[in-house]
Write an enzyme that holds these catalytic residues in place. Structure first.
Site, short mmCIF file in Angstrom:
data_model
loop_
_atom_site.label_atom_id
_atom_site.label_comp_id
_atom_site.label_asym_id
_atom_site.label_seq_id
_atom_site.Cartn_x
_atom_site.Cartn_y
_atom_site.Cartn_z
CG ASP A 43 24.64 29.22 32.68
OD1 ASP A 43 25.05 28.62 31.77
OD2 ASP A 43 24.36 30.49 32.91
CE1 TYR A 163 37.51 33.60 25.43
CE2 TYR A 163 38.50 33.19 23.50
CZ TYR A 163 37.45 32.78 24.38
OH TYR A 163 36.91 31.75 24.17
CE LYS A 167 38.08 30.55 27.25
NZ LYS A 167 37.33 29.75 28.01
CB ILE A 196 31.85 26.55 18.66
CG1 ILE A 196 33.19 25.99 18.49
CG2 ILE A 196 30.88 25.48 18.86
CD1 ILE A 196 33.56 24.93 17.69
CB THR A 198 28.28 29.22 21.16
OG1 THR A 198 29.20 30.16 21.31
CG2 THR A 198 28.90 27.90 21.18
#
Length: 261
Positions: A43, A163, A167, A196, A198
């Site tokens: 990370d 984005y 993707k 999701i 997150t």
């Protein structure tokens, strides 16, 4: 409902995860550890990676933490090299690192600097990862790669053009590499999640954790009328890395609560 991990599908397998300090990457790294994998937790946030490794070690798993900025080719190559030096090989890679951006603007108004940052991380960074992983997997005779793309890799995402473009590009990398190495014991697949729960989504561009209206809108786009959980994506990632999906490659799998049904 998330699968309860009772098998050891990754016993003695070396499992490399980017973006593993939080969210989907963290859930994936911990899941590999529960199933016997030797886990490399990478990370850009080194402290977050170390915290995940502490959890893995406490559970009895073998793991190391590496600080990696995937937009830097040398970081990625060094991480794969350290993985092999430490554990001897690289069996499974889940490329989860990425950003969702901070700007919401239509395409003709979108700032160039924000476009370039997202492309450098999400698209070029993922390519660096796949390239380095493939090189090692070819040398050792096989392996599995899973790229975490997005629902925005399958459909457009208004007010966030880089984005969606990045993707879609990740899906393109996935499909191309899958074809190229299909006869060399290497499988490459992608996962395309929708909403999701997150930190990237809840605290990021739309700040869903602080915007009840936007959160409800996100839930309503899913036919299940709820947010997905990181573990629900991690379970799919592990399945795609396992022998249970041995005839699947080049697939971009929606994990979407029925949103695309």
């Amino acid at each position: 409902m998330a699968i309860t991990n009772i098998m050891k599908r990754f016993q003695n397998k070396v499992c490399f995860v980017t973006g593993a300090g939080s969210g989907i990457g963290k859930a994936t790294a911990l899941s590999f550890g529960r199933e016997g994998g030797k886990v490399v937790v990478t990370d850009i946030n080194e402290a977050a990676a170390q915290a995940v490794v502490a959890e893995l070690l406490a559970s009895g798993a073998e793991a190391i933490a590496l600080k990696v900025d995937i937009s830097k080719r040398t970081d990625v190559e060094s991480a794969v090299k350290t993985t092999v030096e430490t554990f001897g090989r690289l069996d499974c890679a889940v490329n989860s690192a990425g950003i969702a951006g901070t700007v919401s603007l239509p395409t003709h108004e979108y700032p160039e600097e924000n476009w370039l940052q997202m492309m450098n991380i999400n698209l070029t960074g993922t390519w660096y990862c796949v390239k380095a992983e493939l090189t090692q997997m070819l040398a050792q005779g096989g392996g599995n790669i899973v790229n975490i793309a997005s629902a925005a890799g399958l459909v457009g995402q208004p007010t966030n053009v880089p984005y969606a473009a990045s993707k879609h590009g990740v899906v393109g990398i996935t499909k191309t590499a899958a074809i190229e190495y299909a006869t060399q014991n290497i499988r490459v697949n992608a996962i395309c999640p929708t909403a999701i729960e997150t930190p990237m989504l809840m605290e990021g561009r739309r700040k869903l954790a602080h915007n009840p209206e936007a959160l409800e809108q996100a839930k309503n786009l899913q036919r299940m009328k709820r947010m997905g959980q990181p573990q629900e994506v991690a379970d799919v990632a592990l399945w795609l890395c396992s022998d249970e999906s041995s005839f699947i490659t080049g697939h971009a799998m929606a994990v979407d609560g029925g949103a695309f049904a």
